[in-house]
Design a protein around this motif. Structure first.
Motif, PDB file in Angstrom:
ATOM      1  N   UNK A 183      -5.687  21.470  -5.004  1.00 33.55           N
ATOM      2  CA  UNK A 183      -4.973  20.786  -3.917  1.00 33.55           C
ATOM      3  C   UNK A 183      -4.138  21.770  -3.101  1.00 33.55           C
ATOM      4  N   UNK A 184      -3.464  21.256  -2.091  1.00 33.18           N
ATOM      5  CA  UNK A 184      -2.713  22.117  -1.167  1.00 33.18           C
ATOM      6  C   UNK A 184      -1.462  22.722  -1.787  1.00 33.18           C
ATOM      7  N   UNK A 185      -1.083  22.253  -2.968  1.00 31.54           N
ATOM      8  CA  UNK A 185       0.049  22.872  -3.654  1.00 31.54           C
ATOM      9  C   UNK A 185      -0.390  24.086  -4.454  1.00 31.54           C
ATOM     10  N   UNK A 186      -1.721  24.282  -4.563  1.00 29.90           N
ATOM     11  CA  UNK A 186      -2.258  25.384  -5.345  1.00 29.90           C
ATOM     12  C   UNK A 186      -2.663  24.987  -6.749  1.00 29.90           C
ATOM     13  N   UNK A 187      -2.470  23.737  -7.107  1.00 31.16           N
ATOM     14  CA  UNK A 187      -2.841  23.274  -8.447  1.00 31.16           C
ATOM     15  C   UNK A 187      -4.342  23.023  -8.519  1.00 31.16           C
ATOM     16  N   UNK A 188      -4.993  23.558  -9.555  1.00 32.03           N
ATOM     17  CA  UNK A 188      -6.410  23.312  -9.824  1.00 32.03           C
ATOM     18  C   UNK A 188      -6.519  22.350 -10.999  1.00 32.03           C
ATOM     19  N   UNK A 247      -3.855  12.475  -3.170  1.00 31.76           N
ATOM     20  CA  UNK A 247      -3.106  11.764  -2.141  1.00 31.76           C
ATOM     21  C   UNK A 247      -1.667  12.275  -2.017  1.00 31.76           C
ATOM     22  N   UNK A 248      -1.221  12.388  -0.795  1.00 33.03           N
ATOM     23  CA  UNK A 248       0.077  12.910  -0.323  1.00 33.03           C
ATOM     24  C   UNK A 248       0.143  14.432  -0.378  1.00 33.03           C
ATOM     25  N   UNK A 249      -0.851  15.084  -0.995  1.00 31.40           N
ATOM     26  CA  UNK A 249      -0.862  16.551  -1.087  1.00 31.40           C
ATOM     27  C   UNK A 249      -2.020  17.125  -0.285  1.00 31.40           C
ATOM     28  N   UNK A 250      -3.207  16.583  -0.470  1.00 31.45           N
ATOM     29  CA  UNK A 250      -4.381  17.060   0.242  1.00 31.45           C
ATOM     30  C   UNK A 250      -5.186  18.047  -0.578  1.00 31.45           C
ATOM     31  N   UNK A 251      -6.461  18.157  -0.255  1.00 33.28           N
ATOM     32  CA  UNK A 251      -7.399  19.033  -0.968  1.00 33.28           C
ATOM     33  C   UNK A 251      -7.587  20.330  -0.200  1.00 33.28           C
ATOM     34  N   UNK A 252      -7.420  21.446  -0.908  1.00 30.19           N
ATOM     35  CA  UNK A 252      -7.603  22.761  -0.299  1.00 30.19           C
ATOM     36  C   UNK A 252      -9.018  23.279  -0.491  1.00 30.19           C
ATOM     37  N   UNK A 253      -9.580  23.096  -1.714  1.00 36.51           N
ATOM     38  CA  UNK A 253     -10.914  23.629  -1.972  1.00 36.51           C
ATOM     39  C   UNK A 253     -11.550  22.871  -3.131  1.00 36.51           C
ATOM     40  N   UNK A 297     -15.469  18.454   3.974  1.00 31.64           N
ATOM     41  CA  UNK A 297     -15.538  17.661   5.191  1.00 31.64           C
ATOM     42  C   UNK A 297     -14.259  17.875   6.000  1.00 31.64           C
ATOM     43  N   UNK A 298     -14.295  17.456   7.257  1.00 33.74           N
ATOM     44  CA  UNK A 298     -13.106  17.567   8.103  1.00 33.74           C
ATOM     45  C   UNK A 298     -11.982  16.718   7.523  1.00 33.74           C
ATOM     46  N   UNK A 299     -10.800  17.288   7.392  1.00 30.18           N
ATOM     47  CA  UNK A 299      -9.684  16.545   6.797  1.00 30.18           C
ATOM     48  C   UNK A 299      -9.178  15.490   7.768  1.00 30.18           C
ATOM     49  N   UNK A 300      -9.036  14.268   7.268  1.00 30.57           N
ATOM     50  CA  UNK A 300      -8.492  13.167   8.070  1.00 30.57           C
ATOM     51  C   UNK A 300      -6.994  13.052   7.850  1.00 30.57           C
ATOM     52  N   UNK A 301      -6.547  13.277   6.636  1.00 28.15           N
ATOM     53  CA  UNK A 301      -5.125  13.225   6.320  1.00 28.15           C
ATOM     54  C   UNK A 301      -4.924  13.458   4.839  1.00 28.15           C
ATOM     55  N   UNK A 351       0.870  -1.178   0.000  1.00 29.59           N
ATOM     56  CA  UNK A 351       0.000   0.000   0.000  1.00 29.59           C
ATOM     57  C   UNK A 351       0.902   1.220   0.000  1.00 29.59           C
ATOM     58  N   UNK A 352       0.879   1.972  -1.095  1.00 29.24           N
ATOM     59  CA  UNK A 352       1.742   3.146  -1.228  1.00 29.24           C
ATOM     60  C   UNK A 352       0.881   4.349  -1.576  1.00 29.24           C
ATOM     61  N   UNK A 353       0.690   5.287  -0.659  1.00 30.47           N
ATOM     62  CA  UNK A 353      -0.127   6.463  -0.956  1.00 30.47           C
ATOM     63  C   UNK A 353       0.460   7.284  -2.102  1.00 30.47           C
ATOM     64  N   UNK A 354      -0.445   7.841  -2.908  1.00 35.19           N
ATOM     65  CA  UNK A 354      -0.027   8.792  -3.932  1.00 35.19           C
ATOM     66  C   UNK A 354       0.367   8.210  -5.263  1.00 35.19           C
ATOM     67  N   UNK A 355       0.381   6.877  -5.388  1.00 37.22           N
ATOM     68  CA  UNK A 355       0.723   6.249  -6.657  1.00 37.22           C
ATOM     69  C   UNK A 355      -0.417   5.343  -7.079  1.00 37.22           C
TER      70      UNK A 355
END
Length: 539
Positions: free
Chosen positions: A510-515, A459-465, A480-484, A390-394
């Motif tokens: 995402x949290x990097x600012x990419x839409x 995954x590994x970055x997170x959602x900002x909006x 929703x409340x962020x879990x991770x 199990x490898x997050x983000x791939x």
């Protein structure tokens, strides 16, 4: 017609008439025309071929129980067809049939084999040679299919060998007993009893082979594993981790509903007691681990969202579970990764391979793990029991090897995983995406206030909006409340809909600012892109 020929024809007709009155049948056909007794009836000729096929498959399946279940000729040919099908055909099957593609493959292989077998019977109505040649050709295909399997040893060739011999001998034997073509009542009964006996014997051989091949009781092994002792449990889900009440997916997907995409035509059967994991290649010291050595470590439990690269925009090939296992980073550090190793080449017990970037596995913040549990219990068989990656983000095709038994540290230049030669990209990072879960495309809604809900992931970055567009107007969604950052995140928004047709779209940042881009792209070679779009009617 000459006078001489006319006299002969009249004579033959008179002779036939007199013979018919005495109850005797004479052959009055022109010279060179096959006599009725020289050609088997179609149904009997086909029966000879089909019964011989069943005998071949039953014998091969019986032997495969002792040399490797995937050496069973039918299974081996199915795997061979799967592995050698053109990429457009594979993609079409996945897109058309989804998780039922394996069933469709089995049906297709069955139809083709039966069609060839029927042809063999029809071509053997006068002599067995054409049928024996075609049956031999089918046997050769079985040989090729077994020899190309990476998970089978040299003894596996015994299964197609016995299958071919059984099929050819049965065909010759039954064909000889199918004569004369115009069987009397007793002869017909003897032929039917012989064919039925072969079918029963073949069925018994197949059942014994199935039972012997299934001698590994996976559910019993899972029960013996029992409850996993977790040293570091997953954090308790916060309130509003999902908006299931508004129509989004639940945050944790049940084991039963978790999506399943893999290449296995038959589920591998491995007991925890027999399982071994070998870590070797560009390492300081090779390591071999047993299941008990893994479960006796300090187990961690973490929620991780997995995504299939085949997931279309708005598709359902994404799920989240609480995975239980040990950090892969720890295992690799113990083996000692040598400089220059940039790929972990993992192999399933059924021969599937995947290549994962080493830097992703050694990243302590990513949390890659060797998982032995899922949602509080040992891994279900269909999700990789006894152990999986199990490898997050791939995407899963490069990172989520199930039934894993071998990990080799190597380079991307040296080796390629199963899907890479088939046109997919080598490293497979998951793309930022979002999906509308409620309402469904084409839904009829009331006018006025309506709630739109769905999920987004990076995954590994997170959602900002998340933003939702209804016709030409954008609306900011509630998250929703962020879990991770390794999990999906739910969203919802309430909008007013006037009477009429409406177009609804969603995009995530995402949290990097990419839409996420609105440019539509197919899943191949590295994941689909585009805004999920639906049409609804209010009124």
């Amino acid at each position: 017609m000459s006078g001489k020929n006319s006299v002969i024809a009249i004579g033959l007709n008179r002779t036939a008439f007199r013979a018919e009155r005495r109850g005797v049948q004479l052959d009055t056909r022109a010279p060179g025309t096959p006599a009725p007794a020289e050609r088997l009836p179609r149904t009997r000729a086909i029966a000879v071929a089909v019964v011989s096929l069943v005998a071949a498959l039953g014998a091969g399946h019986l032997v495969s129980a002792f040399v490797g279940p995937s050496a069973s000729p039918f299974v081996a040919v199915g795997n061979w067809v799967r592995d050698n099908s053109p990429n457009p055909v594979v993609d079409w099957a996945k897109n058309t049939f989804g998780t039922a593609d394996k069933t469709v493959l089995f049906i297709g292989v069955t139809v083709v084999i039966l069609g060839v077998t029927v042809l063999a019977g029809l071509l053997s109505r006068t002599k067995p040679t054409p049928g024996l040649i075609i049956a031999g050709g089918q046997g050769i295909v079985g040989f090729v299919a077994v020899l190309t399997r990476p998970d089978l040893g040299q003894l596996a060739i015994a299964a197609p060998a016995v299958s071919m011999v059984a099929g050819l001998l049965t065909f010759s034997w039954l064909h000889a007993r199918a004569w004369p073509a115009e069987l009397d009542h007793d002869s017909r009964r003897r032929f039917l009893r012989t064919g039925a006996g072969v079918l029963v014997g073949s069925a018994v051989a197949g059942v014994i082979g199935q039972l012997a091949g299934n001698r590994v009781d996976v559910e019993q092994s899972r029960a013996e594993v029992g409850r996993l002792k977790i040293a570091s449990p997953a954090p308790k889900l916060p309130p509003n981790a999902d908006f299931a009440g508004s129509g989004s997916a639940r945050f944790i997907t049940s084991n039963r509903d978790f999506y399943r995409i893999d290449t296995a035509l038959t589920l591998p059967r491995v007991s925890a007691q027999d399982w071994r994991l070998r870590i070797h290649g560009l390492v300081d010291k090779p390591v071999e681990l047993t299941f008990n050595q893994i479960r006796d470590r300090a187990l961690i439990e973490r929620p991780v969202t997995l995504t299939c690269v085949s997931n279309e925009v708005g598709g359902g090939l994404i799920s989240t579970a609480d995975w239980i296992g040990v950090p892969l980073r720890d295992l690799l550090m113990e083996a000692g990764v040598k400089p220059g190793a940039d790929q972990l080449f993992s192999t399933s017990i059924d021969g599937f391979t995947a290549g994962t970037p080493v830097d992703a596995l050694l990243d302590p913040d990513r949390g890659a793990m060797l998982a032995i549990g899922m949602n509080g219990e040992p891994l279900p068989q269909e999700h990789g029991f006894p152990a999986r990656m199990v490898v997050p983000g791939l995407y899963g095709y490069v990172s989520a090897t199930k039934w894993v038994v071998d990990m080799e540290l190597t380079t991307f230049k040296e080796k390629q995983g199963y899907w890479i030669p088939r046109g997919w990209s080598a490293k497979g990072p998951i793309k930022t995406e979002s999906r509308i879960d409620n309402p469904q495309d084409g839904a009829d809604l009331p006018t006025g206030r309506n709630t739109i809900a769905g999920v987004a992931w990076a995954q590994t970055i997170g959602i900002r909006s998340v933003e939702v567009r209804v016709d030409d107007e954008w609306h900011q969604a509630e998250l929703s409340t962020e879990v991770g950052v390794n999990t999906w995140r739910m969203w919802r928004v309430t909008v007013n809909l006037r009477s009429g047709n409406h177009r609804i779209q969603v995009r995530a940042t995402d949290n990097s600012g990419y839409t996420q881009t609105d440019a539509l792209a197919d899943p191949a070679p590295d994941g689909a892109t585009g805004w999920h779009t639906i049409e609804v009617t209010a009124g």
